[in-house]
Design a protein around this motif. Structure first.
Motif, PDB file in Angstrom:
ATOM      1  N   THR A 126      40.132  61.574  55.261  1.00 25.35           N
ATOM      2  CA  THR A 126      41.084  62.610  55.645  1.00 25.35           C
ATOM      3  C   THR A 126      40.621  63.264  56.936  1.00 25.35           C
TER       4      THR A 126
ATOM      5  N   THR B 290      41.318  66.264  59.619  1.00 28.99           N
ATOM      6  CA  THR B 290      41.975  67.570  59.554  1.00 28.99           C
ATOM      7  C   THR B 290      41.517  68.488  60.682  1.00 28.99           C
TER       8      THR B 290
ATOM      9  N   THR C  45      46.794  67.457  49.908  1.00 35.63           N
ATOM     10  CA  THR C  45      46.227  66.140  50.198  1.00 35.63           C
ATOM     11  C   THR C  45      45.053  65.854  49.267  1.00 35.63           C
TER      12      THR C  45
ATOM     13  N   VAL D  85      44.265  59.001  54.821  1.00 37.31           N
ATOM     14  CA  VAL D  85      45.243  59.905  54.209  1.00 37.31           C
ATOM     15  C   VAL D  85      44.935  61.286  54.780  1.00 37.31           C
TER      16      VAL D  85
ATOM     17  N   ASP E   4      49.291  64.663  54.318  1.00 37.69           N
ATOM     18  CA  ASP E   4      49.744  63.430  53.667  1.00 37.69           C
ATOM     19  C   ASP E   4      49.191  63.387  52.243  1.00 37.69           C
ATOM     20  N   GLU E   5      49.793  62.545  51.421  1.00 38.64           N
ATOM     21  CA  GLU E   5      49.365  62.458  50.024  1.00 38.64           C
ATOM     22  C   GLU E   5      49.426  61.022  49.532  1.00 38.64           C
TER      23      GLU E   5
ATOM     24  N   GLN F 231      49.695  55.621  56.824  1.00 39.08           N
ATOM     25  CA  GLN F 231      49.163  56.148  55.569  1.00 39.08           C
ATOM     26  C   GLN F 231      49.310  55.160  54.410  1.00 39.08           C
TER      27      GLN F 231
END
Length: 252
Positions: free
Chosen positions: A8, A10, A20, A86, A90-91, A155
């Motif tokens: 991830t 960020t 997320t 991800v 986003d998930e 993703q």
């Protein structure tokens, strides 16, 4: 078993990061490495990340040179056989996704891909990417299918490190280049017949549209030549005009 590293990226994403992380911690199979690469956020992003520190295998927070610099950093640090980005906002679509992905991996597998839901800032589903955009998802994906750009949402694209190149750091369409290169080198590409991820719309390429279009041309020229890139953008232009007319001003 060949392992996955979920990464991830960020930066100043306190409004989105927790959902997320929760989607990743909700997976029925937790046999993966989880990495968070933060660009030295100035808001509460790091506090949220620290809240889940017990499950985060690696948390790095330091200044970087942008999204793809951070993604390169995450890819270098990943110890898994596969990398899967991800990013904040986003998930993973549902708790069974990781388990189902592992069921599809063989020693020859280099790429796995599937469909994606678009979501808004509140996480509400806006539609399936392959339905509401022109990007129809083939079940036998080859690199030549990427001649019009980003066919598979990043993703929902998982690649083995043995085929994953370094991201083209200065190019806003580096994810397109990365996917094409992975597909060119892949021994086995696996289609996942379920929705893999949810993608938060409005990323960097949408915010810097002019530069994004130029950078996409550079990527397509690299892989398909000058005439291939020009032809692709002519098709993209007319396709976009048609969609805008038929959908009353919206591209998707």
């Amino acid at each position: 078993m060949r392992k996955i590293s979920i990464i991830t990226i960020t930066y100043n994403a306190e409004a989105f990061l927790e959902r997320t992380i929760k989607s990743i911690l909700a997976q029925t199979c937790q046999d993966f490495e989880y990495i968070i690469i933060d660009g030295k956020s100035k808001d509460g992003t790091l506090t949220i990340a620290e809240k889940y520190r017990a499950r985060v295998d690696l948390l790095v927070s330091e200044p970087d040179k942008g999204l793809y610099d951070a993604m390169n950093k995450g890819q270098r640090m990943a110890t898994g056989d596969f990398v899967w980005f991800v990013n904040a906002g986003d998930e993973i679509n549902d708790p069974s996704v990781v388990e189902k992905i592992y069921q599809q991996i063989t020693p020859e597998t280099d790429v796995l891909y599937g469909d994606t839901y678009f979501v808004n800032n509140e996480g509400e589903i806006q539609g399936l990417r392959s339905v509401i955009t022109p990007h129809r998802l083939p079940k036998n994906l080859q690199w030549q299918d990427m001649n019009l750009g980003m066919l598979v949402c990043h993703q929902s694209f998982i690649a083995s490190k043995r085929v994953a190149p370094v991201y083209w750091q200065e190019n806003l369409s580096a994810d397109v280049d990365w996917e094409i290169t992975c597909l060119k080198k892949a021994q086995q590409v696996v289609y996942l017949d379920f929705v893999v991820a949810k993608y938060l719309t409005g990323g960097i390429s949408n915010k810097q549209l002019k530069r994004s279009l130029i950078d996409r041309y550079k990527v397509l020229q690299k892989h398909f030549g000058v005439f291939g890139a020009i032809g692709a953008h002519v098709q993209i232009l007319f396709r976009g005009i048609k969609l805008i007319i038929t959908k009353g001003g919206k591209y998707w």
